[in-house]
Write a protein that holds these residues in place. Sequence first.
Motif, short mmCIF file in Angstrom:
data_model
loop_
_atom_site.label_atom_id
_atom_site.label_comp_id
_atom_site.label_asym_id
_atom_site.label_seq_id
_atom_site.Cartn_x
_atom_site.Cartn_y
_atom_site.Cartn_z
N LEU A 254 0.81 -1.21 0.00
CA LEU A 254 0.00 0.00 0.00
C LEU A 254 0.85 1.26 0.00
O LEU A 254 0.39 2.33 -0.43
CB LEU A 254 -0.94 0.01 1.21
CG LEU A 254 -2.07 -1.03 1.20
CD1 LEU A 254 -2.86 -0.97 2.50
CD2 LEU A 254 -2.99 -0.80 0.00
N LEU A 255 2.08 1.17 0.50
CA LEU A 255 2.95 2.35 0.49
C LEU A 255 3.39 2.71 -0.93
O LEU A 255 3.59 3.90 -1.23
CB LEU A 255 4.19 2.10 1.35
CG LEU A 255 4.05 2.29 2.86
CD1 LEU A 255 5.30 1.82 3.58
CD2 LEU A 255 3.75 3.75 3.20
N THR A 256 3.52 1.72 -1.79
CA THR A 256 4.03 1.97 -3.15
C THR A 256 3.18 2.95 -3.93
O THR A 256 3.69 3.95 -4.44
CB THR A 256 4.18 0.64 -3.91
OG1 THR A 256 5.09 -0.22 -3.19
CG2 THR A 256 4.72 0.88 -5.30
N PRO A 257 1.85 2.74 -4.03
CA PRO A 257 1.06 3.71 -4.78
C PRO A 257 0.82 5.02 -4.05
O PRO A 257 0.46 6.03 -4.67
CB PRO A 257 -0.27 2.97 -5.01
CG PRO A 257 -0.36 2.02 -3.87
CD PRO A 257 1.04 1.59 -3.59
N THR A 258 1.03 5.02 -2.73
CA THR A 258 0.73 6.22 -1.94
C THR A 258 1.92 7.16 -1.85
O THR A 258 1.81 8.36 -2.16
CB THR A 258 0.30 5.82 -0.52
OG1 THR A 258 -0.79 4.90 -0.60
CG2 THR A 258 -0.14 7.05 0.27
N LEU A 259 3.06 6.64 -1.42
CA LEU A 259 4.26 7.48 -1.27
C LEU A 259 5.35 7.14 -2.28
O LEU A 259 6.36 7.83 -2.33
CB LEU A 259 4.82 7.34 0.15
CG LEU A 259 3.93 7.82 1.30
CD1 LEU A 259 4.65 7.65 2.63
CD2 LEU A 259 3.51 9.26 1.11
N GLY A 260 5.16 6.08 -3.05
CA GLY A 260 6.15 5.72 -4.05
C GLY A 260 6.94 4.49 -3.68
O GLY A 260 6.97 4.06 -2.52
N ALA A 261 7.61 3.93 -4.68
CA ALA A 261 8.40 2.71 -4.48
C ALA A 261 9.54 2.92 -3.50
O ALA A 261 9.91 2.02 -2.75
CB ALA A 261 8.93 2.21 -5.82
N ALA A 262 10.13 4.13 -3.50
CA ALA A 262 11.24 4.40 -2.59
C ALA A 262 10.80 4.30 -1.14
O ALA A 262 11.53 3.77 -0.28
CB ALA A 262 11.83 5.78 -2.87
N SER A 263 9.59 4.78 -0.83
CA SER A 263 9.07 4.71 0.53
C SER A 263 8.88 3.26 0.96
O SER A 263 9.24 2.87 2.08
CB SER A 263 7.74 5.46 0.62
OG SER A 263 7.15 5.28 1.89
N ALA A 264 8.31 2.44 0.06
CA ALA A 264 8.11 1.03 0.38
C ALA A 264 9.44 0.32 0.57
O ALA A 264 9.59 -0.54 1.45
CB ALA A 264 7.31 0.36 -0.74
N THR A 265 10.43 0.68 -0.23
CA THR A 265 11.76 0.07 -0.09
C THR A 265 12.38 0.42 1.25
O THR A 265 12.98 -0.43 1.92
CB THR A 265 12.68 0.53 -1.24
OG1 THR A 265 12.12 0.12 -2.48
CG2 THR A 265 14.07 -0.08 -1.09
N LEU A 266 12.26 1.67 1.68
CA LEU A 266 12.77 2.08 2.97
C LEU A 266 12.08 1.31 4.10
O LEU A 266 12.72 0.92 5.09
CB LEU A 266 12.57 3.58 3.17
CG LEU A 266 13.47 4.51 2.35
CD1 LEU A 266 13.06 5.97 2.57
CD2 LEU A 266 14.93 4.31 2.71
N PHE A 267 10.79 1.08 3.95
CA PHE A 267 10.04 0.30 4.94
C PHE A 267 10.61 -1.11 5.04
O PHE A 267 10.83 -1.64 6.15
CB PHE A 267 8.56 0.26 4.54
CG PHE A 267 7.70 -0.58 5.45
CD1 PHE A 267 7.13 -0.02 6.59
CD2 PHE A 267 7.44 -1.92 5.16
CE1 PHE A 267 6.32 -0.79 7.44
CE2 PHE A 267 6.65 -2.69 6.00
CZ PHE A 267 6.08 -2.12 7.13
N ALA A 268 10.88 -1.73 3.90
CA ALA A 268 11.42 -3.09 3.89
C ALA A 268 12.84 -3.13 4.45
O ALA A 268 13.21 -4.07 5.16
CB ALA A 268 11.38 -3.65 2.47
N VAL A 269 13.64 -2.14 4.12
CA VAL A 269 15.01 -2.08 4.64
C VAL A 269 14.98 -1.96 6.17
O VAL A 269 15.74 -2.63 6.89
CB VAL A 269 15.78 -0.90 4.03
CG1 VAL A 269 17.10 -0.66 4.76
CG2 VAL A 269 16.05 -1.15 2.55
N ALA A 270 14.09 -1.09 6.68
CA ALA A 270 13.97 -0.93 8.13
C ALA A 270 13.51 -2.23 8.78
O ALA A 270 14.00 -2.60 9.87
CB ALA A 270 12.98 0.19 8.45
#
Length: 444
Positions: free
Chosen positions: A275-291
């Motif tokens: 859900l983060l990908t379409p909302t804040l972008g792929a970079a935001s989702a990637t940061l979530f996964a890295v964290a």
Amino acid sequence: MAVGSGGRLRRFLAFAGPAYLVSVGYMDPGNWATDLAGGSRYGYALLWVILASSLMAVLLQTLCVRMGLAMEKDLAQACRDYYEKPVAIALWILCEIAIVACDVAEVIGSAVGLNLLFGMPLAMGVLVTGFDVLLLLALTRFGFRKIEAIVVTLVATIFLCFAINMVWARPDWLGVAHGLVTPSLPDSHALLVAVGILGATVMPHNLYLHSAIVQTRQVASTPGAKRSAMRMSTVDTVVALSGAFLVNAAILVLAAAVFHGKGSVVEELQQAYKLLTPTLGAASATLFAVALLASGQSSTITATLAGQVVMEGFTHFRMAAWKRRLITRSLALIPAVILVSTASNRTTELLVLTQVVLSMQLPFAIFPLVMFTSDKNRMGEFVNPAWLSAIAYLVCGLITALNVKLLWDSVGTAWLAAIILSIAGFAMWAQYVYKPASTAYRAR
């Protein structure tokens, strides 16, 4: 470095580190699901629960500092020395079960992070995570500071990822402030979410670990040196757990800012990523996964270290470091592989299950901790003041009550009644066989 030399900042830096190893237990993957659910369902309303949980954690971890430095024993050693052997063995078994449950949650969290970032199957991710942590722990041969540096780096990575996401999410800061200072429970389900946040915050293995690693610093045996060390280590604890609070709050705030307004209730780690990908972008989702990956990896390191502390403390049994690590990791890897292989699409349910197991063991760690630190014959001049003991027992009672509520909702009334009776009976037995202060210390 001996206490008393150098400036105040230099003395603080000499004691900084152990609390950061402990702090990762307060931001492990087991906490993420409840934070995401609370933020996406209720907005900022449950931020006060995270704040209250953090304050309780600071109190209990500070008691670990006091006990470790004053008694020069960790919690496992104290239980072994001050309880009769049957009680000590029972406490050891319960603690080992809790460590395995905690480690399972952290391994699964790391595996989910690898799956989100690289598409790696969960079962393979579990195995990779397990062997990777063995490699990192091998660095302890170069000094305990090295492992502390690795964990601090991972914690900083988690913090940075969420800080960037917070900037992108643009939360309502007035709503954030209101949620922090205004206790509220919007509905009956909010109580369950709040209990999940509170009940999963204080980890039993953190208490054993902190009381041990605080002794890795060189402290003179004089009362003045110990008092100074306690002050520095307490500051270290407050700073580190404040960072953990900010991370947990950031998870909830991110969920509130991104998902709550759109009516999306997020209870799965993979769901939040998607859900983060379409909302804040792929970079935001990637940061979530890295964290998430950094959280799981750092938590598995500290859980493995806690396993070593508990085994040596309770049994006074020493073995080669790599063997201890292999045993600890194997005990977690086997059930983790089985769980993700049979229920790979229900990772949050698996994480909740591990938190239930942890909640059952928690009273057996927090009450002995408060009992030991409130005993003047054990602590001497560093014994808890009466007001501190009263607050600590109140916190223990509250945490236990919340965990009972969690068990009520998880295992049902019949099992809950059996568990409560078992805990009450064991507590009375343990109190009865608590050794008098005149009993000589056994060799460490």
